[in-house]
Design a protein around this motif. Structure first.
Motif, short mmCIF file in Angstrom:
data_model
loop_
_atom_site.label_atom_id
_atom_site.label_comp_id
_atom_site.label_asym_id
_atom_site.label_seq_id
_atom_site.Cartn_x
_atom_site.Cartn_y
_atom_site.Cartn_z
N ALA D 76 28.32 -26.34 -61.60
CA ALA D 76 27.00 -26.87 -61.43
C ALA D 76 25.92 -25.81 -60.72
CB ALA D 76 26.91 -28.11 -60.78
N TYR D 77 26.36 -25.41 -59.75
CA TYR D 77 25.60 -24.18 -59.16
C TYR D 77 25.17 -23.16 -60.12
CZ TYR D 77 23.80 -20.84 -55.50
OH TYR D 77 23.21 -19.72 -54.90
N LEU D 78 26.25 -22.40 -60.47
CA LEU D 78 26.07 -21.25 -61.49
C LEU D 78 25.15 -21.82 -62.63
CD1 LEU D 78 29.60 -19.64 -61.45
CD2 LEU D 78 27.70 -19.01 -60.39
N ALA D 79 25.36 -22.81 -63.01
CA ALA D 79 24.41 -23.32 -64.54
C ALA D 79 23.21 -23.39 -64.05
CB ALA D 79 25.42 -24.61 -65.17
N SER D 80 23.05 -24.11 -62.83
CA SER D 80 21.62 -24.55 -62.50
C SER D 80 20.85 -23.17 -62.37
CB SER D 80 21.44 -25.52 -61.58
OG SER D 80 22.06 -25.12 -60.33
N GLY D 81 21.84 -22.22 -61.65
CA GLY D 81 20.89 -20.80 -61.52
C GLY D 81 20.65 -20.21 -62.77
N LEU D 82 21.56 -20.32 -63.85
CA LEU D 82 21.01 -19.80 -65.13
C LEU D 82 19.70 -20.54 -65.73
CD1 LEU D 82 21.94 -17.74 -66.96
CD2 LEU D 82 23.34 -19.59 -68.25
N VAL D 83 19.76 -21.99 -65.40
CA VAL D 83 18.61 -22.38 -65.93
C VAL D 83 17.09 -22.00 -65.21
CG1 VAL D 83 17.36 -24.85 -65.69
CG2 VAL D 83 20.05 -24.47 -66.52
N PHE D 84 17.53 -21.91 -63.71
CA PHE D 84 16.33 -21.29 -63.00
C PHE D 84 15.84 -19.99 -63.51
CE2 PHE D 84 15.02 -18.87 -58.99
CZ PHE D 84 13.69 -19.68 -58.89
N LEU D 85 16.75 -19.11 -63.94
CA LEU D 85 16.55 -17.72 -64.61
C LEU D 85 15.64 -17.79 -65.81
CD1 LEU D 85 19.25 -15.37 -63.83
CD2 LEU D 85 17.14 -15.27 -62.59
N VAL D 86 16.28 -18.88 -66.68
CA VAL D 86 15.66 -19.09 -68.17
C VAL D 86 14.24 -19.57 -67.90
CG1 VAL D 86 15.92 -20.21 -70.30
CG2 VAL D 86 17.94 -19.06 -69.28
N TYR D 87 14.12 -20.38 -66.88
CA TYR D 87 12.60 -21.31 -66.74
C TYR D 87 12.03 -20.74 -65.67
CZ TYR D 87 13.84 -24.32 -70.59
OH TYR D 87 13.93 -24.65 -71.76
N TYR D 88 12.39 -19.37 -65.24
CA TYR D 88 11.45 -18.93 -64.22
C TYR D 88 10.25 -18.76 -64.21
CZ TYR D 88 10.49 -15.61 -60.27
OH TYR D 88 9.66 -15.23 -59.19
N ASP D 89 9.65 -18.15 -65.55
CA ASP D 89 8.34 -17.90 -65.81
C ASP D 89 7.57 -19.33 -65.78
OD1 ASP D 89 8.71 -15.49 -65.77
OD2 ASP D 89 8.56 -14.99 -67.85
N ALA D 90 8.14 -20.45 -66.51
CA ALA D 90 7.36 -21.84 -66.60
C ALA D 90 7.66 -22.33 -65.34
CB ALA D 90 8.47 -22.70 -67.55
N ILE D 91 8.55 -22.17 -64.34
CA ILE D 91 8.44 -23.08 -63.21
C ILE D 91 7.43 -22.46 -62.39
CG2 ILE D 91 9.85 -23.22 -61.01
CD1 ILE D 91 12.13 -23.36 -62.62
N MET D 92 7.49 -21.13 -62.38
CA MET D 92 6.12 -20.29 -61.60
C MET D 92 4.90 -20.65 -62.20
SD MET D 92 7.25 -18.74 -59.01
CE MET D 92 9.01 -18.63 -58.46
N ASP D 93 4.66 -20.87 -63.36
CA ASP D 93 3.40 -21.12 -64.10
C ASP D 93 3.07 -22.42 -63.60
OD1 ASP D 93 1.17 -20.18 -66.08
OD2 ASP D 93 2.06 -22.16 -67.01
N PHE D 94 4.21 -23.32 -63.74
CA PHE D 94 3.60 -24.91 -63.46
C PHE D 94 3.37 -25.14 -61.91
CE2 PHE D 94 5.40 -28.87 -62.07
CZ PHE D 94 4.46 -29.70 -63.08
N SER D 95 4.11 -24.62 -61.06
CA SER D 95 3.93 -24.70 -59.73
C SER D 95 3.04 -24.01 -59.13
CB SER D 95 5.47 -24.64 -58.90
OG SER D 95 5.83 -23.36 -59.13
N GLY D 96 2.66 -22.79 -59.82
CA GLY D 96 1.91 -21.72 -59.06
C GLY D 96 2.33 -20.96 -57.86
N GLY D 97 3.70 -20.72 -58.09
CA GLY D 97 4.56 -20.02 -57.31
C GLY D 97 5.01 -20.78 -55.86
N ASN D 98 4.40 -22.00 -56.00
CA ASN D 98 4.79 -22.80 -54.57
C ASN D 98 5.75 -23.70 -54.85
OD1 ASN D 98 4.58 -23.81 -52.20
ND2 ASN D 98 2.80 -24.79 -52.40
N LEU D 99 7.09 -23.64 -54.55
CA LEU D 99 8.16 -24.33 -54.80
C LEU D 99 8.48 -25.41 -53.86
CD1 LEU D 99 10.80 -21.54 -56.00
CD2 LEU D 99 9.21 -22.91 -57.08
N THR D 100 7.91 -26.67 -54.14
CA THR D 100 8.02 -27.70 -53.27
C THR D 100 8.78 -28.98 -53.69
OG1 THR D 100 5.99 -28.69 -54.32
CG2 THR D 100 5.72 -27.15 -52.20
N VAL D 101 9.27 -29.77 -52.73
CA VAL D 101 9.99 -31.08 -52.89
C VAL D 101 8.76 -32.15 -53.24
CG1 VAL D 101 11.44 -32.61 -52.18
CG2 VAL D 101 11.78 -30.16 -51.71
N TYR D 102 7.65 -32.21 -52.32
CA TYR D 102 6.80 -33.33 -52.34
C TYR D 102 5.87 -32.93 -53.36
CZ TYR D 102 9.28 -35.51 -48.65
OH TYR D 102 10.36 -36.26 -47.94
#
Lengths: 272, 272, 272, 272
Positions: D76-102
């Motif tokens: 699951a760790y490796l798989a989610s790492g791959l998801v993180f890579l594939v969606y890296y641009d999308a996550i950065m775009d969405f969060s403005g580069g600020n990775l938060t929990v709340y």
């Protein structure tokens, strides 16, 4: 039977965040799982309307009707109680702690079904009769060896799809109970869990409709299946055809081992 | 056949509260249930376009075409009448009692199909021809023993998925009838139930398109299946291969019991 | 092969009114129907990336790769041309007659795939490689007799569900082509139908990504299946086990008729 | 096992653009594909809660529990790492580069599960225990030859539907992990990928609930299945019934070839 209905019908009384469609689909998945779960023990009796129809068709002895129905209601009551516990925080947060039947923050419809405002009494009765008759018309052919039956082991998902279809098309008027136990059990839960007697008195004591109309509808549907379908189906050939001309030992090979299998299948599916 | 189509096609003409997708899915579930219900009696003829195609393929005698088609239309009429009764209150509440074909509160499209404003006549014809041709191309391989057929007892849900796919992709132009009976029956119902002659005269007498175009499309699709697929399929081996070298009694074991089963399967599925 | 791909892939290139999810589902239904339609004639080769993988696995001769791929692209071109005709009025109405690749009224993404604005080139390549590798990892076990295969006749709907899953989870970055033909064919259609050369030049000539990345991803996925799964599977027992102690005639009963069936199954599924 | 879980569980930890329902469905498709993929190699152990239950039922040796669980988390760790890579641009775009929990732009819930604000600790534990118990109650009958089992080769899609049902009905409180590995693996990924220790400390160190509660719930569900269902099922007839009166050779025909098949089926499905 207790634990069976209880654990299985957990699903049948829930409505979570998400779309209207999600609730229909979750209900339908619950039916599938409950059928797989209980077929071996009790024959997957989950719905008093279906059990009544099967009694009248001679597939289930009448003496079993009342105990089954009571267990189904009790199972639904326990299941909805569990749902109430799991979603207690969510319900309190949503309703502000005020459990009501009417209004924008009403939460009673999470458990039991209620009609929409503009619905007349006769329309809601017709709605439930038609929906339950359709349910019977859709599930009776599935294990009718004279018709074109579905694979026995796949009947639960197919029934689930039927339930989904009825949920998508017949639940907008008055919630689409089509199952007296699924409605009465959770309604009793809300009575005892804080919603008060309004769950029974509201809409001019409407609560009897989702109890009586499905019972009637199930009978209507079964009757229609007999009259329009079953009586027109050709008789099954006695299977396997006894070929008296063949040599004894080889005939035995075919005749004897499939026989018990066949019978087992029919017995089991006769009362889903 | 009457009761069959009537009870079965109840589903095919409804559009309840919920998403656009729900209506597509309910339609599709209706097709599945109707097929299970009617396969044993009439071969599950629900669509005059499919029946016409099967006649032209030699699978159904031509003499049955007209009676089948009339029953299909009648069944759809009765079914949509039942839907009208069940949803009478809801329709009156929605439309304010004014049953119309045009406008924001129109309710005619609950029953029959109508084109969108910007659609030209030729486009709507093309739409229905393509959609019905696709329907035939998708269902003909399912029971073609020379191709890679689906399990016989699971053809109804697979056809339902095909109908869902067409509903999701080909219904935005003009409603995706792909079935003359499913369109004409409910349209006649609206004619007699209070919407008036406008249901036939609107959009410059457009009503003939969902009747004629699916019939044409079914023929086109069947022809394409013959030309591009069926004629390129290798012949089935005569099944089971007669092994003349083996001893008589044991061969009999294999050759004779499967034979009637096989034939039964082909006969039954030949006319779904 | 022509007509096959053409008629089948009609579905694979459409996006109608409705939800994002509808498009994914329609795509998936198209895959299922195309597989049922073409399995008997060509082995249901719909995707050059899958064909390439099967060539490298030795299941399809290399000499067939190029003709198959060309037919797949041609089929997708013709199919999207048909979609263009059917939805001509709708596209013109939506875009105001101005066929563009960029902007709020763009219609190019109805046919081919385009990346979202924030996506880097390497991310879009990774996206397509991962998605196509997942496709191969999900479909290769389905007919692997050494693994736990799905029923042969139900592989098409299961592959359809896989395609739906990938569509729901891997199409937000750059459209989820996972099929060079499904992307290039419709892109050529838009080139010739009025969108102009921008469909190839936009996003810095991005069009090569959904062509090359799926080919690479298919190889990666097949390699991973070999290394992590196939090499660890126990050998199949030679089936049926030859029981030399039993009498000749009865053994023949079991050994000989199932054998050709088994082989037929493997041959047919070997090239879906 | 490594590559198996890794490649398979890629799907289990993603949440893309689209509806809430899409995520549930993609999760469910992932479970189906992972089961087809891994059944042949490792028996499709994807969930430590299920593995623990199977150990306690005597279907899996206890010594395998810890290595399986570790591999599942690692996968699951490796798989989610791959998801993180594939969606890296999308996550950065969405969060403005600020990775938060709340907060409104939080992205941690893409990977691991978090409770909603109003949820008490005991409710979240109950939620996960009930959901995982339901999972066990729904999957245990599927391969129980004494109950009414589903077709072995179709168990993966049916389990997928069960997972979808639970996702639709039990994920609104705290994300519906029902799988310690599916939650802990991606949570470790977010810890190491930039979200920081808050993913473990948030909500008062809530992270242990989706680890321990599903383990407990799996045991509860398995126990309930034993007590309420399995103990009430009639014993299987020794199949095939030995018919001592028939001639030797023909009996041999039936008794011996089905026997290994039967056993193989039970062995394989015993540990899905």
């Amino acid at each position: 039977m207790f634990g069976c209905s209880a654990s299985a019908q957990v699903k049948t009384s829930r409505e979570t965040k998400g779309q209207y469609l999600s609730a229909n689909m979750a209900f339908s998945v619950g039916v599938m799982s409950a059928m797989y779960l209980c077929k071996g023990v009790s024959g997957a009796h989950l719905n008093p309307a279906v059990t009544l129809s099967f009694c009248s068709l001679g597939r289930v002895p009448w003496v079993k009707l009342l105990p089954y129905a009571l267990c189904q209601v009790l199972g639904a009551y326990l299941a909805s109680g569990l749902v109430f516990l799991v979603y207690y925080d969510a319900i309190m947060d949503f309703s502000g702690g005020n459990l009501t039947v009417y209004g924008a923050n009403e939460t009673a419809s999470i458990f039991a079904t209620y009609p929409v405002e503009h619905l007349s009494l006769s329309s809601s009765i017709l709605d439930q009769v038609v929906a339950t008759a359709m349910l019977m018309l859709c599930i009776l052919p599935l294990d009718d060896q004279k018709n074109s039956p579905a694979p026995d082991a796949l009947i639960p998902p197919i029934v689930a799809v039927v339930v989904l279809g009825i949920g998508m098309s017949m639940s907008s008027n008055c919630g689409g109970a089509i199952n007296p136990a699924r409605d009465l059990g959770p309604r009793l839960l809300t009575l005892t869990a804080g919603w008060g007697t309004e769950v029974f008195t509201c809409y001019n004591y409407w609560f009897w409709v989702p109890i009586m109309a499905p019972l009637l509808g199930g009978m209507v549907g079964s009757g229609m299946y007999l009259v329009f379908i079953a009586w027109h189906l050709p008789d099954l050939p006695t299977n396997p055809p006894i070929d008296s001309s063949s040599t004894k030992p080889t005939t035995e090979v075919w005749k004897q081992p499939p026989a018990p299998v066949k019978e087992g299948v029919e017995l089991k599916t006769a009362i889903f």
